[in-house]
Enzyme design. Structure first.
Site, PDB file in Angstrom:
ATOM      1  N   GLY A 256       7.715  24.075   8.136  1.00 20.89           N
ATOM      2  CA  GLY A 256       6.320  24.525   8.245  1.00 20.89           C
ATOM      3  C   GLY A 256       5.528  24.287   6.976  1.00 20.89           C
ATOM      4  O   GLY A 256       4.635  25.058   6.631  1.00 20.89           O
ATOM      5  N   GLY A 257       5.847  23.211   6.260  1.00 24.70           N
ATOM      6  CA  GLY A 257       5.028  22.812   5.104  1.00 24.70           C
ATOM      7  C   GLY A 257       3.805  22.047   5.597  1.00 24.70           C
ATOM      8  O   GLY A 257       3.520  22.019   6.797  1.00 24.70           O
TER       9      GLY A 257
ATOM     10  N   ALA B 263      10.521  17.672   9.122  1.00 23.25           N
ATOM     11  CA  ALA B 263       9.580  17.571   7.998  1.00 23.25           C
ATOM     12  C   ALA B 263      10.003  18.598   6.952  1.00 23.25           C
ATOM     13  O   ALA B 263       9.377  19.633   6.777  1.00 23.25           O
ATOM     14  CB  ALA B 263       8.154  17.836   8.478  1.00 23.25           C
TER      15      ALA B 263
ATOM     16  N   ALA C 150      13.575  -4.500  -5.196  1.00 20.89           N
ATOM     17  CA  ALA C 150      13.748  -4.751  -6.628  1.00 20.89           C
ATOM     18  C   ALA C 150      14.768  -3.773  -7.202  1.00 20.89           C
ATOM     19  O   ALA C 150      14.855  -2.620  -6.767  1.00 20.89           O
ATOM     20  CB  ALA C 150      12.414  -4.599  -7.348  1.00 20.89           C
TER      21      ALA C 150
ATOM     22  N   HIS D  88     -28.873  27.277   1.177  1.00 21.18           N
ATOM     23  CA  HIS D  88     -28.663  28.077   2.389  1.00 21.18           C
ATOM     24  C   HIS D  88     -29.138  27.292   3.607  1.00 21.18           C
ATOM     25  O   HIS D  88     -30.222  26.731   3.567  1.00 21.18           O
ATOM     26  CB  HIS D  88     -29.445  29.394   2.323  1.00 21.18           C
ATOM     27  CG  HIS D  88     -29.311  30.166   3.610  1.00 21.18           C
ATOM     28  ND1 HIS D  88     -28.180  30.884   3.922  1.00 21.18           N
ATOM     29  CD2 HIS D  88     -30.143  30.272   4.678  1.00 21.18           C
ATOM     30  CE1 HIS D  88     -28.329  31.424   5.115  1.00 21.18           C
ATOM     31  NE2 HIS D  88     -29.510  31.069   5.604  1.00 21.18           N
TER      32      HIS D  88
ATOM     33  N   ASP E   8       5.099   9.596  -6.954  1.00 17.70           N
ATOM     34  CA  ASP E   8       6.027  10.531  -6.305  1.00 17.70           C
ATOM     35  C   ASP E   8       7.436  10.493  -6.880  1.00 17.70           C
ATOM     36  O   ASP E   8       8.147  11.497  -6.842  1.00 17.70           O
ATOM     37  CB  ASP E   8       6.129  10.215  -4.803  1.00 17.70           C
ATOM     38  CG  ASP E   8       4.953  10.754  -4.004  1.00 17.70           C
ATOM     39  OD1 ASP E   8       3.992  11.246  -4.612  1.00 17.70           O
ATOM     40  OD2 ASP E   8       5.006  10.668  -2.762  1.00 17.70           O
TER      41      ASP E   8
ATOM     42  N   GLY F 168       0.797  -1.233   0.000  1.00 13.01           N
ATOM     43  CA  GLY F 168       0.000   0.000   0.000  1.00 13.01           C
ATOM     44  C   GLY F 168       0.823   1.274   0.000  1.00 13.01           C
ATOM     45  O   GLY F 168       0.289   2.360  -0.209  1.00 13.01           O
ATOM     46  N   GLY F 169       2.137   1.157   0.275  1.00  9.51           N
ATOM     47  CA  GLY F 169       3.009   2.323   0.158  1.00  9.51           C
ATOM     48  C   GLY F 169       2.766   3.388   1.216  1.00  9.51           C
ATOM     49  O   GLY F 169       2.188   3.140   2.272  1.00  9.51           O
TER      50      GLY F 169
HETATM   51  C1  LIG Z   1       2.827  12.369   6.429  1.00  6.69           C
HETATM   52  C2  LIG Z   1       2.255  12.347   5.039  1.00  6.69           C
HETATM   53  C3  LIG Z   1       0.936  12.705   4.846  1.00  6.69           C
HETATM   54  C4  LIG Z   1       0.397  12.692   3.574  1.00  6.69           C
HETATM   55  N1  LIG Z   1      -0.899  13.071   3.410  1.00  6.69           N
HETATM   56  C5  LIG Z   1      -1.429  13.097   2.172  1.00  6.69           C
HETATM   57  C6  LIG Z   1      -2.793  13.472   1.969  1.00  6.69           C
HETATM   58  O1  LIG Z   1      -3.516  13.777   2.912  1.00  6.69           O
HETATM   59  N2  LIG Z   1      -3.275  13.461   0.707  1.00  6.69           N
HETATM   60  C7  LIG Z   1      -2.488  13.121  -0.369  1.00  6.69           C
HETATM   61  O2  LIG Z   1      -2.974  13.137  -1.503  1.00  6.69           O
HETATM   62  N3  LIG Z   1      -1.202  12.758  -0.209  1.00  6.69           N
HETATM   63  C8  LIG Z   1      -0.658  12.733   1.026  1.00  6.69           C
HETATM   64  N4  LIG Z   1       0.641  12.339   1.191  1.00  6.69           N
HETATM   65  C9  LIG Z   1       1.425  11.983  -0.005  1.00  6.69           C
HETATM   66  C10 LIG Z   1       1.074  10.565  -0.486  1.00  6.69           C
HETATM   67  O3  LIG Z   1       1.205   9.664   0.576  1.00  6.69           O
HETATM   68  C11 LIG Z   1       1.990  10.169  -1.637  1.00  6.69           C
HETATM   69  O4  LIG Z   1       1.931  11.175  -2.626  1.00  6.69           O
HETATM   70  C12 LIG Z   1       1.569   8.851  -2.262  1.00  6.69           C
HETATM   71  O5  LIG Z   1       1.557   7.819  -1.319  1.00  6.69           O
HETATM   72  C13 LIG Z   1       2.525   8.514  -3.402  1.00  6.69           C
HETATM   73  O6  LIG Z   1       2.212   7.289  -3.930  1.00  6.69           O
HETATM   74  P1  LIG Z   1       3.252   6.505  -4.840  1.00  6.69           P
HETATM   75  O7  LIG Z   1       2.460   5.415  -5.424  1.00  6.69           O
HETATM   76  O8  LIG Z   1       3.945   7.402  -5.756  1.00  6.69           O
HETATM   77  O9  LIG Z   1       4.381   5.985  -3.848  1.00  6.69           O
HETATM   78  P2  LIG Z   1       4.317   5.202  -2.478  1.00  6.69           P
HETATM   79  O10 LIG Z   1       2.932   5.163  -1.928  1.00  6.69           O
HETATM   80  O11 LIG Z   1       5.362   5.781  -1.620  1.00  6.69           O
HETATM   81  O12 LIG Z   1       4.686   3.712  -2.868  1.00  6.69           O
HETATM   82  C14 LIG Z   1       5.968   3.323  -3.263  1.00  6.69           C
HETATM   83  C15 LIG Z   1       6.179   1.878  -2.864  1.00  6.69           C
HETATM   84  O13 LIG Z   1       7.340   1.395  -3.506  1.00  6.69           O
HETATM   85  C16 LIG Z   1       8.039   0.556  -2.606  1.00  6.69           C
HETATM   86  N5  LIG Z   1       9.430   0.505  -3.074  1.00  6.69           N
HETATM   87  C17 LIG Z   1      10.299   1.537  -3.155  1.00  6.69           C
HETATM   88  N6  LIG Z   1      11.447   1.150  -3.709  1.00  6.69           N
HETATM   89  C18 LIG Z   1      11.315  -0.173  -3.972  1.00  6.69           C
HETATM   90  C19 LIG Z   1      12.152  -1.153  -4.546  1.00  6.69           C
HETATM   91  N7  LIG Z   1      13.370  -0.829  -5.005  1.00  6.69           N
HETATM   92  N8  LIG Z   1      11.694  -2.421  -4.644  1.00  6.69           N
HETATM   93  C20 LIG Z   1      10.454  -2.734  -4.208  1.00  6.69           C
HETATM   94  N9  LIG Z   1       9.602  -1.849  -3.675  1.00  6.69           N
HETATM   95  C21 LIG Z   1      10.034  -0.590  -3.557  1.00  6.69           C
HETATM   96  C22 LIG Z   1       7.855   1.228  -1.279  1.00  6.69           C
HETATM   97  O14 LIG Z   1       8.065   0.319  -0.208  1.00  6.69           O
HETATM   98  C23 LIG Z   1       6.403   1.689  -1.375  1.00  6.69           C
HETATM   99  O15 LIG Z   1       5.525   0.697  -0.894  1.00  6.69           O
HETATM  100  C24 LIG Z   1       1.191  12.311   2.462  1.00  6.69           C
HETATM  101  C25 LIG Z   1       2.530  11.926   2.659  1.00  6.69           C
HETATM  102  C26 LIG Z   1       3.052  11.943   3.923  1.00  6.69           C
HETATM  103  C27 LIG Z   1       4.477  11.520   4.123  1.00  6.69           C
END
Ligand SMILES: Cc1cc2nc3c(=O)[nH]c(=O)nc-3n(C[C@H](O)[C@H](O)[C@H](O)COP(=O)(O)OP(=O)(O)OC[C@H]3O[C@@H](n4cnc5c(N)ncnc54)[C@H](O)[C@@H]3O)c2cc1C
Length: 456
Positions: free
Chosen positions: A176-177, A260, A114, A436, A303, A37-38
């Site tokens: 303060g982001g 942060a 990976a 309203h 990301d 789920g990341g």
């Molecule tokens: C504290 C916090 C609060 C947040 N709140 C919000 C919010 O309210 N709303 C919002 O829209 N966004 C929010 N975000 C941002 C959001 O969580 C991310 O933008 C989003 O999860 C990105 O998804 P992704 O699929 O790009 O990567 P991720 O969800 O980070 O998934 C990447 C996955 O790849 C895996 N991985 C990495 N490298 C390897 C490798 N070499 N081999 C195998 N697996 C690997 C990792 O373990 C991870 O599971 C928040 C982030 C943080 C830190």
């Protein structure tokens, strides 16, 4: 070839992409080195918003007297707050696991780190596989800033700050982001003293000044100290405290330190150099409008492509790339609208351009703002903090950008987002009949505050 696609990372793009490809008949390998789920599910949106809800409950209870309701004592059961968060995260993790299992035999999940080891070839869990397409969805992790002494103290990042066994007596937050501000308010409302140290002139520095100032006022009212225009010069231990030395002089001492200051992509150990996948100067994977990297057949989403770093953006990436992989590319990634919300209370939401961005680009605009305190429903519910703002293109009447600080701003912003997505003029909101009393009346009010729509 053994697999049609290898997806690296089970994040917000990887899981829907892998499962949809598998269901459409493709043979897919999904590699994940951490929790399923990341970031969003495990250390981002889900746990933080769960904590925001608990912290808000404490805040509302403490302030119920303003609405004539006497609450004699508010006691925060910190372990229960954390346990609720863990339960909700666990249920989401299980949901992701079910979704992967439900995709059937075409989808194989391999746990482990990976790495690219050759042309569209990935090594994971001691196995080596090649596929027609490789999709990188590796996400990002917190930056460790080069602050002297940081490694000598037990500093917290977004993951560790949500695993504390006890409430900090004084949490110092560097940055303060939106992540720093959300945690600052959560811990303050749960009972910690909180100090934010921010080098910029304002909290939430991406926003226009009105929005930042609205949040700064709320934070002051809740007893959060914001030391603006202050860089951290050094961090050190002071017996059982952490001491933070500031660029404007003086120090602040806390029991805990949260850093942060941004996020960096998980590309440093991915083998991009071996596979010739180009990264930019900060390590983000370079992609074109349709997620193609410098290597044919290798794509990147979410990301790790440099953002905007939001869950909904990563999810949208998956559906755009799905079409590319099936040979029917549609919209590109660059020209899309990305609304966003910071889950402070009140929330801070935006879509399109800020006034600062419009001015920097030399774009002509008409602008209006309305205090949230002018919205009838906000007065009735005692949620008057905030401000609404809109920018409109004078020649087309299209909305260039909007921002809302206020109750349910994260919901209200979708009114602007939908009108902008449809390419409709701002007049559509003027002509709408707004219920309203509703917070959405504020959305209409700010558009009608533009001179061109003012009632005579
Ligand atoms: C504290 C916090 C609060 C947040 N709140 C919000 C919010 O309210 N709303 C919002 O829209 N966004 C929010 N975000 C941002 C959001 O969580 C991310 O933008 C989003 O999860 C990105 O998804 P992704 O699929 O790009 O990567 P991720 O969800 O980070 O998934 C990447 C996955 O790849 C895996 N991985 C990495 N490298 C390897 C490798 N070499 N081999 C195998 N697996 C690997 C990792 O373990 C991870 O599971 C928040 C982030 C943080 C830190």
């Amino acid at each position: 070839m053994e697999f049609d696609a290898i997806v690296v990372g089970s994040g917000q793009a990887g899981v829907p992409l892998a499962t949809r490809l598998a269901r459409s008949g493709k043979k897919v390998l999904l590699a994940e080195r951490g929790d399923l789920g990341g970031t969003c599910v495990n250390t981002g949106c889900t746990p933080t918003k769960t904590l925001v809800a608990s912290a808000r409950a404490a805040h509302v209870a403490r302030n119920a007297g303003r609405l004539g309701i006497r609450v004699d004592a508010v006691r925060v059961d910190f372990p229960a707050v954390m346990a609720r968060k863990d339960d909700i995260v666990r249920s989401w993790q299980e949901g992701v696991a079910r979704r992967i299992a439900g995709a059937g035999a075409n989808l194989r999940l391999v746990r482990g780190h990976a790495r690219l080891v050759g042309e569209r070839t990935v090594e994971v869990g001691g196995e080596r596989h090649r596929a027609a397409s490789v999709i990188l969805n590796v996400g990002a992790r917190p930056v460790e800033p080069a602050i002297p002494g940081l490694r000598t103290v037990p500093w917290l990042d977004n993951r560790r700050v949500m695993q504390l066994p006890e409430l900090p007596s004084h949490l110092v937050v560097i940055g303060g982001g939106y992540i720093g501000c959300e945690f600052a308010q959560v811990y303050r409302r749960l009972g910690s003293a909180v100090t934010i140290v921010e080098p910029g002139a304002h909290l939430l520095g991406h926003e226009d000044v009105e929005a930042s100032e609205a949040i700064e006022g709320v934070f002051r009212g809740e007893g959060i100290a914001a030391l603006l225009g202050n860089r951290v010069e050094e961090v050190s231990r002071a017996s059982d405290r952490i001491s933070v030395r500031l660029s404007q002089g003086g120090t602040v001492e806390g029991s805990h330190l949260l850093v942060a200051t941004g996020r960096r992509p998980n590309t440093d150990d991915l083998g991009c150099d071996v596979a010739n996948v180009s990264l930019d100067g900060r390590g983000f994977v370079e992609v074109d409008d349709h997620y193609r990297t410098s290597v044919p057949g290798v794509y990147a989403v979410g990301d790790c492509t440099g953002g905007p770093q939001f869950t909904h953006t990563a999810w949208d990436d998956h559906r755009l790339l799905f079409d590319v992989l099936l040979g029917k590319p549609g919209r590109g990634r660059k020209d899309r609208l990305v609304p966003y919300t910071a889950y402070t209370d009140p929330q801070v939401a935006g879509v399109g351009l800020t006034e600062r961005e419009a001015a920097a680009k030399g774009i002509r605009y008409e602008v209006a703002t309305v205090p949230f305190a002018h919205v009838a429903r906000a007065i009735e519910t005692d949620e008057t903090a905030g401000v609404l703002k809109i920018l409109v293109d004078p020649s087309t009447e299209r909305i260039l950008g909007a921002s809302i600080v206020g109750a349910e701003a994260g919901e209200l912003i979708h009114v602007f987002a939908a009108v902008m997505q449809a390419g409709a003029p701002a007049r559509a909101i003027v002509e709408m009949e707004a219920v309203h009393p509703s917070f959405a009346e504020g959305v209409q009010s700010v558009v009608m505050a533009l001179e061109r729509y003012a009632l005579s």
